[in-house]
Design a protein around this motif. Structure first.
Motif, PDB file in Angstrom:
ATOM      1  N   VAL A   1       0.837  -1.197   0.000  1.00  0.00           N
ATOM      2  CA  VAL A   1       0.000   0.000   0.000  1.00  0.00           C
ATOM      3  C   VAL A   1       0.871   1.246   0.000  1.00  0.00           C
ATOM      4  N   LYS A   2       0.241   2.358  -0.355  1.00  0.00           N
ATOM      5  CA  LYS A   2       0.873   3.676  -0.271  1.00  0.00           C
ATOM      6  C   LYS A   2       0.089   4.498   0.755  1.00  0.00           C
ATOM      7  N   ALA A   3       0.813   5.228   1.616  1.00  0.00           N
ATOM      8  CA  ALA A   3       0.126   5.910   2.714  1.00  0.00           C
ATOM      9  C   ALA A   3       0.901   7.136   3.166  1.00  0.00           C
ATOM     10  N   HIS A   4       0.214   7.978   3.965  1.00  0.00           N
ATOM     11  CA  HIS A   4       0.826   9.184   4.523  1.00  0.00           C
ATOM     12  C   HIS A   4       1.327   8.949   5.952  1.00  0.00           C
ATOM     13  N   TRP A   5       1.309   7.713   6.396  1.00  0.00           N
ATOM     14  CA  TRP A   5       1.737   7.392   7.767  1.00  0.00           C
ATOM     15  C   TRP A   5       1.999   5.895   7.838  1.00  0.00           C
TER      16      TRP A   5
ATOM     17  N   GLY B   1       5.926  10.752   6.499  1.00  0.00           N
ATOM     18  CA  GLY B   1       4.616  10.980   5.904  1.00  0.00           C
ATOM     19  C   GLY B   1       4.055  12.343   6.233  1.00  0.00           C
ATOM     20  N   GLU B   2       3.116  12.764   5.410  1.00  0.00           N
ATOM     21  CA  GLU B   2       2.517  14.075   5.562  1.00  0.00           C
ATOM     22  C   GLU B   2       1.610  14.191   6.777  1.00  0.00           C
ATOM     23  N   ARG B   3       1.157  13.064   7.301  1.00  0.00           N
ATOM     24  CA  ARG B   3       0.308  13.136   8.491  1.00  0.00           C
ATOM     25  C   ARG B   3       1.034  13.840   9.634  1.00  0.00           C
ATOM     26  N   GLY B   4       2.349  13.610   9.746  1.00  0.00           N
ATOM     27  CA  GLY B   4       3.118  14.228  10.821  1.00  0.00           C
ATOM     28  C   GLY B   4       3.097  15.743  10.783  1.00  0.00           C
ATOM     29  N   ASN B   5       2.837  16.323   9.604  1.00  0.00           N
ATOM     30  CA  ASN B   5       2.777  17.778   9.498  1.00  0.00           C
ATOM     31  C   ASN B   5       1.559  18.360  10.209  1.00  0.00           C
ATOM     32  N   ASP B   6       0.600  17.522  10.560  1.00  0.00           N
ATOM     33  CA  ASP B   6      -0.582  17.980  11.294  1.00  0.00           C
ATOM     34  C   ASP B   6      -0.373  17.959  12.799  1.00  0.00           C
ATOM     35  N   PHE B   7       0.771  17.454  13.268  1.00  0.00           N
ATOM     36  CA  PHE B   7       1.038  17.394  14.697  1.00  0.00           C
ATOM     37  C   PHE B   7       1.534  18.758  15.193  1.00  0.00           C
ATOM     38  N   ASN B   8       1.173  19.089  16.400  1.00  0.00           N
ATOM     39  CA  ASN B   8       1.730  20.264  17.061  1.00  0.00           C
ATOM     40  C   ASN B   8       1.791  19.999  18.556  1.00  0.00           C
ATOM     41  N   VAL B   9       2.705  20.697  19.242  1.00  0.00           N
ATOM     42  CA  VAL B   9       2.926  20.439  20.664  1.00  0.00           C
ATOM     43  C   VAL B   9       2.821  21.726  21.468  1.00  0.00           C
ATOM     44  N   THR B  10       2.398  21.540  22.692  1.00  0.00           N
ATOM     45  CA  THR B  10       2.318  22.635  23.658  1.00  0.00           C
ATOM     46  C   THR B  10       3.057  22.204  24.916  1.00  0.00           C
ATOM     47  N   VAL B  11       3.931  23.073  25.431  1.00  0.00           N
ATOM     48  CA  VAL B  11       4.635  22.828  26.688  1.00  0.00           C
ATOM     49  C   VAL B  11       4.222  23.922  27.666  1.00  0.00           C
ATOM     50  N   GLN B  12       3.716  23.487  28.832  1.00  0.00           N
ATOM     51  CA  GLN B  12       3.291  24.464  29.833  1.00  0.00           C
ATOM     52  C   GLN B  12       3.181  23.791  31.197  1.00  0.00           C
ATOM     53  N   ALA B  13       2.927  24.588  32.209  1.00  0.00           N
ATOM     54  CA  ALA B  13       2.773  24.048  33.561  1.00  0.00           C
ATOM     55  C   ALA B  13       1.580  23.108  33.606  1.00  0.00           C
ATOM     56  N   SER B  14       1.703  22.069  34.418  1.00  0.00           N
ATOM     57  CA  SER B  14       0.630  21.098  34.546  1.00  0.00           C
ATOM     58  C   SER B  14      -0.621  21.759  35.101  1.00  0.00           C
TER      59      SER B  14
END
Length: 487
Positions: free
Chosen positions: A41-45, A125-138
Motif C-alpha cells: 500500500v501507499k500511505a501518509h503514515w 509521511g505528511e500526516r506528521g505535518n498535522d502534529f503540534n505540541v504545547t509545553v506548559q505548567a501542569s
C-alpha cells in the motif's frame, strides 16, 4: 524451506519435500482454506517496508491513516480486503526515497535560548505535518510541566515531564508504551521553554515517485513471509501485472503456494469492449496462480475499479474454509459498474475471468475461476478452479511442514522408516477425507512403483524416497440439471 516440483531428469539439490500434482484419468485434488493476505500500500503514515497486521477499520486509521489524497491507497485496499473476510491481513507500505518524517525543535529557558529537544514523527509521511505540541505548567500541579501532543486540534497524548528538563521530556516520551506518534531526542540540557502549538513540519509521504521497481523489490520481502494470497493496491500497469504474474509462476514452481488477485482500471471495466479487455488480461496471465477480476463494483456512493475489487477477492479467497467455493459467493456491494449480458458471462467463464454479477437481487461471484485457460502437461480442467488450487497448495504446505519437522534428516531411509512416513501420510489423508476435501474411499499413499518393486525404471539414491498419492477430489455443486416431465 526448500520444495516445489521435481523432474527425474533434473533432480533437486536442496533437502526438502518435492511434490508434483498430476491429473490421473478422471481424478483431481481439492481445495483448502488458506488464510493470510498480503497487500502493498501507499500511505501518509505508518512503518515503511514492514509487515503490519490489520484487524479492522480502526487499525487502518491508527497504523496508516484514512487520508487517500495524493495517491495514497492504504484505506481502500485494506478496507476492501477486510470486507472479504481473510483470517489475517498484512499490509506492507511502499515509499520512495523522498519519504521523510516531520519534526520540530524546541528551545530551553537559558539566558540565550538554545535548541534543547527535537521531536520527530515516528513514521515518514505528511500526516506528521498535522502534529503540534504545547509545553506548559501542569493543570494539576503548577510545579511540574507537561507536554501535550495534538493532531490539528485533537489531543493525542499528554506527557508529564516533571521538572520540565529536556532529559525528563525524552524519558517521558520515549518510554511511554502508548505513545504511537513521536520520538524525542535531547540536544542540550536545560528546562524546556513554554510554547503553544509548535507545529511539526517537513514530513513527506514518498508516494509520487513510486515505480514498478518498488513493487518488484517488495516481492523479495514477500518471499520470506508466510502468506497465501497477494493483492495489489489498485495499480493497473500492464508491465507490473506481467512482472507479478512471472513472479507468482516462479515462486509457485519453487513450492510457495500463493495466489495473486489482479484487475483493471475503471475505464476498462466500463468500456464498450470491457469483455474483450478483461478476457485479454486473463489470456496474458494464463496461470492457475493468478485471478483476474473482470468487473468493478459500487458500494454506497463510491465506485471501485476491478483492480481495487481484487483486494476484496483476495480476502474472500483467503477467508473461506477448506470445503467452500467462491462460486456464487455473495458480495457486500450494491451493484457492479457494468452488468454483463448472458453471452458475455459465458465468455468470461471460458476465458478465465473472475466476474461479479448482479442477479437482480444481489451482487455475487459468477464462478470461482483463475486465469488458466490453456492447460499445461499433467493438468485437467480442475486446475482452472480457485478451490482446487487452494486445496493442492494446502496439502503441499502441510506435507512440506510435516516432512521437515519430523522426517527429513531425522528418520532413517529404511523399510521401517518409509512405512512410518507412509502411515503418517495416510493419517493426513484420512483427516482430509473427514473434512470432505477428498472422497473417503479410494485414497492411498504407496511407494512409487516406478522406483520400487520388481522392475523399477530407476533406483532411488540412499537419501531419496518416492511416493505416489492417489485421491479423488470432492467438488461443490455448480451446475444442476433436471428434466421436468409434464403429464
Amino acid at each position: 524451506m526448500a520444495g516445489g516440483n521435481w523432474s527425474p531428469t533434473d533432480m533437486p539439490v536442496l533437502p526438502g519435500l518435492y511434490m508434483n500434482f498430476v491429473a490421473a484419468a478422471g481424478a483431481a485434488i481439492q481445495p483448502g482454506s488458506r488464510g493470510v493476505v498480503v497487500a502493498p500500500v501507499k500511505a501518509h503514515w505508518g512503518p515503511v517496508g514492514e509487515f503490519v497486521e490489520i484487524a479492522d477499520e480502526k487499525s487502518i486509521k491508527e497504523k496508516f491513516s484514512l487520508d487517500e489524497t495524493g495517491g495514497a491507497t492504504a484505506y481502500t485496499t485494506l478496507f476492501l480486503a477486510l470486507l472479504g473476510g481473510p483470517k489475517k491481513l498484512l499490509a506492507y507500505r511502499l515509499a520512495d526515497s523522498s519519504a521523510a518524517a516531520a519534526k520540530v525543535t524546541l528551545k530551553n529557558t537559558a539566558e540565550t535560548p538554545a535548541d534543547a529537544l527535537v521531536l520527530t514523527a515516528k513514521y515518514p509521511g505528511e500526516r506528521g505535518n498535522d502534529f503540534n505540541v504545547t509545553v506548559q505548567a501542569s493543570l494539576v500541579d503548577a510545579t511540574k510541566k507537561e507536554l501535550r501532543l495534538y493532531e490539528s486540534t485533537t489531543l493525542l497524548r499528554t506527557f508529564s515531564i516533571g521538572d520540565g528538563t529536556a532529559a525528563a521530556a525524552v524519558a517521558a516520551i520515549n518510554e511511554d508504551g502508548d505513545n504511537k506518534w513521536i520520538v524525542a531526542e535531547k540536544v542540550a540540557d536545560g528546562t524546556m521553554a513554554d510554547i503553544s502549538g509548535a507545529a511539526l513540519g517537513g514530513g513527506k509521504s514518498g508516494i509520487s515517485s513510486i515505480t514498478n521497481a518498488d513493487y518488484i523489490a517488495a516481492t523479495e520481502a514477500f518471499e520470506g513471509q508466510e502468506f497465501h494470497v497477494l493483492t495489489l493496491d489498485g495499480v493497473t500497469d500492464p508491465a507490473l501485472r506481467a512482472s507479478i504474474t512471472a513472479w507468482v509462476k516462479r515462486v509457485r514452481s519453487e513450492g510457495k503456494g500463493i495466489i495473486a488477485t489482479l484487475g483493471g482500471p475503471t475505464t476498462d471495466d466500463k468500456a464498450s469492449d470491457a469483455v474483450a479487455k478483461a478476457n485479454a488480461r486473463s489470456a496474458a496471465c494464463n496461470d492457475e496462480g493468478i485471478v483476474n477480476v473482470g468487473s468493478g463494483a459500487v458500494l454506497g456512493d463510491k465506485e471501485y475499479s476491478s483492480a481495487q475489487i481484487a483486494a476484496w477477492a483476495a480476502g474472500l479467497i483467503a477467508g473461506q474454509s477448506i470445503s467452500e467455493s467462491t462460486t456464487y459467493a455473495v458480495a457486500p456491494f450494491d451493484d457492479v459498474t457494468r452488468r454483463w449480458t448472458r453471452s458475455e458471462q459465458e465468455q468470461a467463464v471460458r476465458s478465465g475471468v473472475f466476474l461479479l454479477i448482479h442477479d437482480g437481487r444481489q451482487v455475487k461471484v459468477l464462478r470461482g475461476l483463475n486465469t488458466l485457460v490453456a492447460l499445461k502437461e499433467g493438468q485437467n480442467s480442475a486446475w482452472k478452479k480457485i478451490r482446487t488450487i487452494r486445496v493442492m497448495d494446502q496439502i503441499n504446505a502441510d506435507l512440506q511442514r510435516a516432512a521437515e519437522d519430523n522426517y527429513i534428516g531425522k528418520v532413517n531411509n529404511t523399510a521401517e522408516g518409509r512405512l512410518a512416513l507412509i502411515g503418517a501420510c495416510k493419517d493426513y489423508m484420512r483427516t482430509m477425507a473427514q473434512s470432505n476435501v477428498i472422497e473417503g474411499a479410494g485414497y492411498d499413499v504407496i511407494l512409487d512403483p516406478a522406483y520400487y518393486g520388481s522392475a523399477p525404471s530407476r533406483k532411488p539414491e540412499p537419501d531419496q524416497v518416492f511416493l505416489q498419492w492417489n485421491a479423488r477430489l470432492t467438488d461443490v455443486m455448480e451446475q444442476i440439471f433436471g428434466t421436468f416431465y409434464v403429464q
